[in-house]
Scaffold this active site. Structure first.
Site, PDB file in Angstrom:
ATOM      1  N   ASN A  10       0.856  -1.184   0.000  1.00 39.78           N
ATOM      2  CA  ASN A  10       0.000   0.000   0.000  1.00 39.78           C
ATOM      3  C   ASN A  10       0.895   1.238   0.000  1.00 39.78           C
ATOM      4  OD1 ASN A  10      -1.339   2.288   1.168  1.00 39.78           O
ATOM      5  ND2 ASN A  10      -3.033   0.962   1.728  1.00 39.78           N
ATOM      6  N   HIS A  13       1.112   6.307   1.670  1.00 42.08           N
ATOM      7  CA  HIS A  13       1.913   7.291   2.412  1.00 42.08           C
ATOM      8  C   HIS A  13       3.080   7.871   1.622  1.00 42.08           C
ATOM      9  CE1 HIS A  13      -0.808   7.038   5.587  1.00 42.08           C
ATOM     10  NE2 HIS A  13      -0.641   5.733   5.732  1.00 42.08           N
ATOM     11  N   HIS A  46      -5.584   3.546  -1.376  1.00 37.46           N
ATOM     12  CA  HIS A  46      -6.897   3.867  -0.802  1.00 37.46           C
ATOM     13  C   HIS A  46      -7.260   5.277  -1.248  1.00 37.46           C
ATOM     14  CE1 HIS A  46      -9.520   4.150   3.104  1.00 37.46           C
ATOM     15  NE2 HIS A  46     -10.187   4.461   2.010  1.00 37.46           N
ATOM     16  N   ARG A  48      -9.457   7.937  -0.655  1.00 34.14           N
ATOM     17  CA  ARG A  48     -10.431   8.366   0.348  1.00 34.14           C
ATOM     18  C   ARG A  48     -11.275   9.501  -0.204  1.00 34.14           C
ATOM     19  NH1 ARG A  48      -8.698   6.557   5.721  1.00 34.14           N
ATOM     20  NH2 ARG A  48     -10.463   7.792   6.420  1.00 34.14           N
ATOM     21  N   ARG A  52      -6.982  12.742   0.982  1.00 40.27           N
ATOM     22  CA  ARG A  52      -5.881  13.266   1.798  1.00 40.27           C
ATOM     23  C   ARG A  52      -4.507  12.753   1.344  1.00 40.27           C
ATOM     24  NH1 ARG A  52      -7.049  10.096   7.432  1.00 40.27           N
ATOM     25  NH2 ARG A  52      -9.128  10.966   7.142  1.00 40.27           N
ATOM     26  N   GLU A  73      -8.644   0.338  -2.656  1.00 40.70           N
ATOM     27  CA  GLU A  73      -9.451   0.361  -1.427  1.00 40.70           C
ATOM     28  C   GLU A  73     -10.377   1.553  -1.519  1.00 40.70           C
ATOM     29  OE1 GLU A  73      -6.971   0.741   1.972  1.00 40.70           O
ATOM     30  OE2 GLU A  73      -5.993  -1.162   1.632  1.00 40.70           O
ATOM     31  N   THR A 104      -8.052   3.661   8.581  1.00 36.90           N
ATOM     32  CA  THR A 104      -9.262   2.841   8.689  1.00 36.90           C
ATOM     33  C   THR A 104      -9.284   2.190  10.078  1.00 36.90           C
ATOM     34  OG1 THR A 104      -8.801   2.348   6.395  1.00 36.90           O
ATOM     35  CG2 THR A 104     -10.641   1.179   7.402  1.00 36.90           C
ATOM     36  N   GLU A 154     -10.658  -9.585   3.538  1.00 37.28           N
ATOM     37  CA  GLU A 154      -9.410  -9.074   4.122  1.00 37.28           C
ATOM     38  C   GLU A 154      -9.629  -8.913   5.622  1.00 37.28           C
ATOM     39  OE1 GLU A 154      -6.906  -6.417   2.031  1.00 37.28           O
ATOM     40  OE2 GLU A 154      -6.201  -5.457   3.860  1.00 37.28           O
ATOM     41  N   HIS A 197      -3.403  -4.267   7.941  1.00 36.58           N
ATOM     42  CA  HIS A 197      -3.504  -3.186   8.908  1.00 36.58           C
ATOM     43  C   HIS A 197      -2.543  -3.362  10.076  1.00 36.58           C
ATOM     44  CE1 HIS A 197      -5.033   0.414  10.702  1.00 36.58           C
ATOM     45  NE2 HIS A 197      -5.645   0.616   9.558  1.00 36.58           N
TER      46      HIS A 197
HETATM   47  N1  PXP Z   1      -5.660  -3.055   4.285  1.00 30.38           N
HETATM   48  C1  PXP Z   1      -6.651  -2.148   4.390  1.00 30.38           C
HETATM   49  C2  PXP Z   1      -8.021  -2.575   3.993  1.00 30.38           C
HETATM   50  C3  PXP Z   1      -6.399  -0.836   4.832  1.00 30.38           C
HETATM   51  O1  PXP Z   1      -7.420   0.044   4.932  1.00 30.38           O
HETATM   52  C4  PXP Z   1      -5.067  -0.468   5.133  1.00 30.38           C
HETATM   53  C5  PXP Z   1      -4.772   0.946   5.534  1.00 30.38           C
HETATM   54  O2  PXP Z   1      -5.069   1.806   4.481  1.00 30.38           O
HETATM   55  C6  PXP Z   1      -4.064  -1.442   4.986  1.00 30.38           C
HETATM   56  C7  PXP Z   1      -4.390  -2.734   4.581  1.00 30.38           C
HETATM   57  C8  PXP Z   1      -2.642  -1.128   5.260  1.00 30.38           C
HETATM   58  O3  PXP Z   1      -2.483  -0.848   6.611  1.00 30.38           O
HETATM   59  P1  PXP Z   1      -1.110  -0.276   7.138  1.00 30.38           P
HETATM   60  O4  PXP Z   1      -0.890   1.018   6.439  1.00 30.38           O
HETATM   61  O5  PXP Z   1      -1.340  -0.114   8.606  1.00 30.38           O
HETATM   62  O6  PXP Z   1      -0.058  -1.296   6.813  1.00 30.38           O
END
Ligand code: PXP
Length: 244
Positions: A10, A13, A46, A48, A52, A73, A104, A154, A197
């Site tokens: 992901n 960031h 993601h 949003r 952001r 996402e 999330t 997930e 997550h």
């Molecule tokens: N999976 C989902 C569905 C999420 O919403 C997120 C956060 O955007 C992640 C995985 C990744 O989580 P993390 O950034 O804490 O590794």
């Protein structure tokens, strides 16, 4: 290397850092390509509602250049459904969204708006998009996901990861066993099992022991550890953990 286990990175960031100055650096495309070069199986973003970090144009660009699957996402709003249908990512992961949250916070509520969920999951699937549901690990959710006819689940690993960070072994084992039981039950019901997550090296290594979990989606820890070690080496380290 066991290729039936997958790492999705992901890169939200990377966009967070880019947006801090409003320019184009660091490049989302470059980050995605580096992750793929390091061996990641998919890229997750993601989009949003408040945009952001990831912007719609990022998703468009990623879809154009990626040779590996894009996992989008998103909250199941009318606007996002139309966007997904236009872009056609390989996967959509439906997540709950709350404007004030930092990230999330919990899994999707599959009991509210059941009809709306079912209708729109089917709609996305009719465009050849595989749908996964981001849910808290409990059996009630899996039973409901069966009725919704989703492709994948997930499992939200946030609670487990937080407990593990506090080194509470007894509570961590309880949470681990809960995830394991749910993953087994969901696999028996033909779902592909993903998790995500809050994952870091230790939590990924532990959860890897649950053989039913086929995909790990990791964001914040990868991007932040890259500050010290570089994106490719960090992705490669996770690949070793997940695929060995
Ligand atoms: N999976 C989902 C569905 C999420 O919403 C997120 C956060 O955007 C992640 C995985 C990744 O989580 P993390 O950034 O804490 O590794």
């Amino acid at each position: 290397m066991n290729t039936s286990y997958r790492l999705g990175v992901n890169i939200d960031h990377v966009a967070t850092i880019r947006n801090a100055r409003g320019g184009m650096h660091p490049s989302i495309k470059k980050a995605a390509l580096e992750c793929i070069e390091a061996g990641a199986d998919s890229i997750t973003v993601h989009l949003r509602e408040d945009q952001r970090h990831i912007k719609p144009s990022d998703v468009v660009e990623l879809k154009k250049i990626l040779k590996k699957p894009l996992n989008l996402e998103m909250a199941l709003t009318r606007k996002m459904i139309n966007f997904a249908i236009k872009i056609r990512p390989a996967f959509v992961c439906i997540v709950p969204e709350n404007r004030k949250e930092l990230t999330t916070e919990g899994g999707l509520n599959l009991f509210n708006n059941f009809k709306y969920l079912k209708k729109n999951i089917q709609k996305l699937q009719s465009y050849n998009i595989k749908v996964s549901l981001f849910i808290d690990p409990n059996l009630k959710n899996i039973k409901q996901a069966i009725k919704l006819n989703a492709n994948n689940i997930e499992l939200h690993t946030g609670t487990y990861c937080k407990i593990l960070e506090k080194s509470n072994k007894k509570k961590a084992l309880y949470e681990f066993n809960k995830i394991k039981k749910v993953a087994k039950f969901a696999t028996k019901n033909n779902f592909g099992i993903h998790c995500g997550h809050g994952l870091n090296y230790l939590s990924a290594k532990n959860l890897k022991k649950i053989k039913e979990i086929k995909e790990f989606n990791i964001g914040h820890f990868i991007i932040s550890d890259s500050i010290f070690y570089g994106l490719k080496p960090v992705v490669e380290k996770f690949i070793k953990i997940i695929k060995n």
